[in-house]
Design a protein around this motif. Sequence first.
Motif, PDB file in Angstrom:
ATOM      1  N   ASP A   6      43.280  34.686  11.592  1.00 27.89           N
ATOM      2  CA  ASP A   6      42.110  35.255  12.261  1.00 27.89           C
ATOM      3  C   ASP A   6      42.572  36.036  13.498  1.00 27.89           C
ATOM      4  N   SER A   7      42.062  37.263  13.774  1.00 29.15           N
ATOM      5  CA  SER A   7      42.145  38.113  14.939  1.00 29.15           C
ATOM      6  C   SER A   7      42.065  37.090  16.274  1.00 29.15           C
ATOM      7  N   ILE A  62      49.649  47.642  24.338  1.00 31.20           N
ATOM      8  CA  ILE A  62      49.430  48.246  25.656  1.00 31.20           C
ATOM      9  C   ILE A  62      49.288  49.537  25.894  1.00 31.20           C
ATOM     10  N   THR A  63      48.069  50.174  26.178  1.00 38.83           N
ATOM     11  CA  THR A  63      47.998  51.595  26.075  1.00 38.83           C
ATOM     12  C   THR A  63      47.487  52.156  27.380  1.00 38.83           C
ATOM     13  N   VAL A 117      45.335  42.492  21.076  1.00 36.36           N
ATOM     14  CA  VAL A 117      46.384  41.342  20.743  1.00 36.36           C
ATOM     15  C   VAL A 117      46.189  41.106  19.190  1.00 36.36           C
ATOM     16  N   ARG A 118      47.479  40.920  18.327  1.00 38.67           N
ATOM     17  CA  ARG A 118      47.173  40.297  17.063  1.00 38.67           C
ATOM     18  C   ARG A 118      48.095  39.152  16.945  1.00 38.67           C
ATOM     19  N   ALA A 119      48.199  38.520  15.823  1.00 43.85           N
ATOM     20  CA  ALA A 119      48.918  37.193  15.420  1.00 43.85           C
ATOM     21  C   ALA A 119      49.550  37.078  14.142  1.00 43.85           C
ATOM     22  N   VAL A 120      50.647  36.289  13.980  1.00 40.92           N
ATOM     23  CA  VAL A 120      51.294  36.098  12.729  1.00 40.92           C
ATOM     24  C   VAL A 120      51.688  34.724  12.844  1.00 40.92           C
ATOM     25  N   ASP A 132      44.382  41.337  12.033  1.00 41.49           N
ATOM     26  CA  ASP A 132      43.712  42.574  12.498  1.00 41.49           C
ATOM     27  C   ASP A 132      44.122  42.435  13.973  1.00 41.49           C
ATOM     28  N   TRP A 133      43.701  43.675  14.505  1.00 40.48           N
ATOM     29  CA  TRP A 133      44.004  43.790  16.178  1.00 40.48           C
ATOM     30  C   TRP A 133      42.700  43.187  16.696  1.00 40.48           C
ATOM     31  N   SER A 134      42.642  42.443  17.892  1.00 41.73           N
ATOM     32  CA  SER A 134      41.530  42.018  18.659  1.00 41.73           C
ATOM     33  C   SER A 134      40.680  43.303  19.172  1.00 41.73           C
TER      34      SER A 134
END
Length: 320
Positions: free
Chosen positions: A141-142, A175-176, A207-210, A223-225
Amino acid sequence: LDFELHRGLLARVRLIYGDNLEITSNWTETTFDLTSDLFAPVDNLTCIFYGEIYYMNCSWDVTENASEDAQFLLSYRERNPSEVYNCTDYLVDGGRNIGCVNHKMRIGDTIEIIICIREVNKKDKLPYCRIINPTSFYKVDSPINVTINKSTDEVEWTLPKFYLNTICYKFQLNITNLNERNTKLENVTSTNHSINRDNTKKYSVHVRAVVNDDCGESLIWSDWSKPLIIDPDGKDMSFPTIVAVLAVILVALVLLLVFVCIKWKLLSKLCQPIPDAGENFKGLFEECNGDFQKWINKSTQVTNKAEDSLLTTAKEFQQP
């Protein structure tokens, strides 16, 4: 034996004398290049797994040589011979099954499973199969609750549920710089990370995770947070600046007060009350209906009578 036969097969066989591995025959090799016509007319079978108790989403493409009435079913089982399970919920397009969605798997933790697509009522066709390791295609999950401590520029986040130990995850930050429209990605292994930023610019952070390679390494990122928007920091005013601002405010208030006073005096002069004619010309309106000539004549008569009365009174006063 379980093979992805649609990919072709290379078989090698040799004889061994009893248990003596030193006495063997040479290898005999044969290549089986099976044509696509022998299999169910599907391709690109892909699956994603998610949830604490594995759920499965799979999709596949129907090839051009499929008949118009072709229909497909998905089944799966563990790599070792075991009971076969069927998909219960399908994604349908144009009357055809093209995916298996939100299916609660009936297999526990396992290294590999066999997933096959077969064409209904086509027993002469071989099923299209893939050998899949669910861990390699597991989608977490995000991340949620993404925050920043502006005093340290440390970004923190959490995962909704930790199905695995926290050491099993790796994370990626997007980060944009929203002012300059440039983006950078940073990989981290903990649920917090200090970022470098220009405090005068506006940023967004996702933020995303794997799952990392310590726990099976998934190929599928979450998916991205939701974006964390970081506004520019407010500038602290120095003491001289504060004094200058207060002085400007004070002068402005004094000028406003002077302006109000001047304006009020001017208004009082411009707005003098209109004299009441009735006070100075008694009887002009009440008795003469505003006829000034009549009022003059009447006033003259009253004056003469008053004078005559005074003379009479004076004479009477003078008599012994």
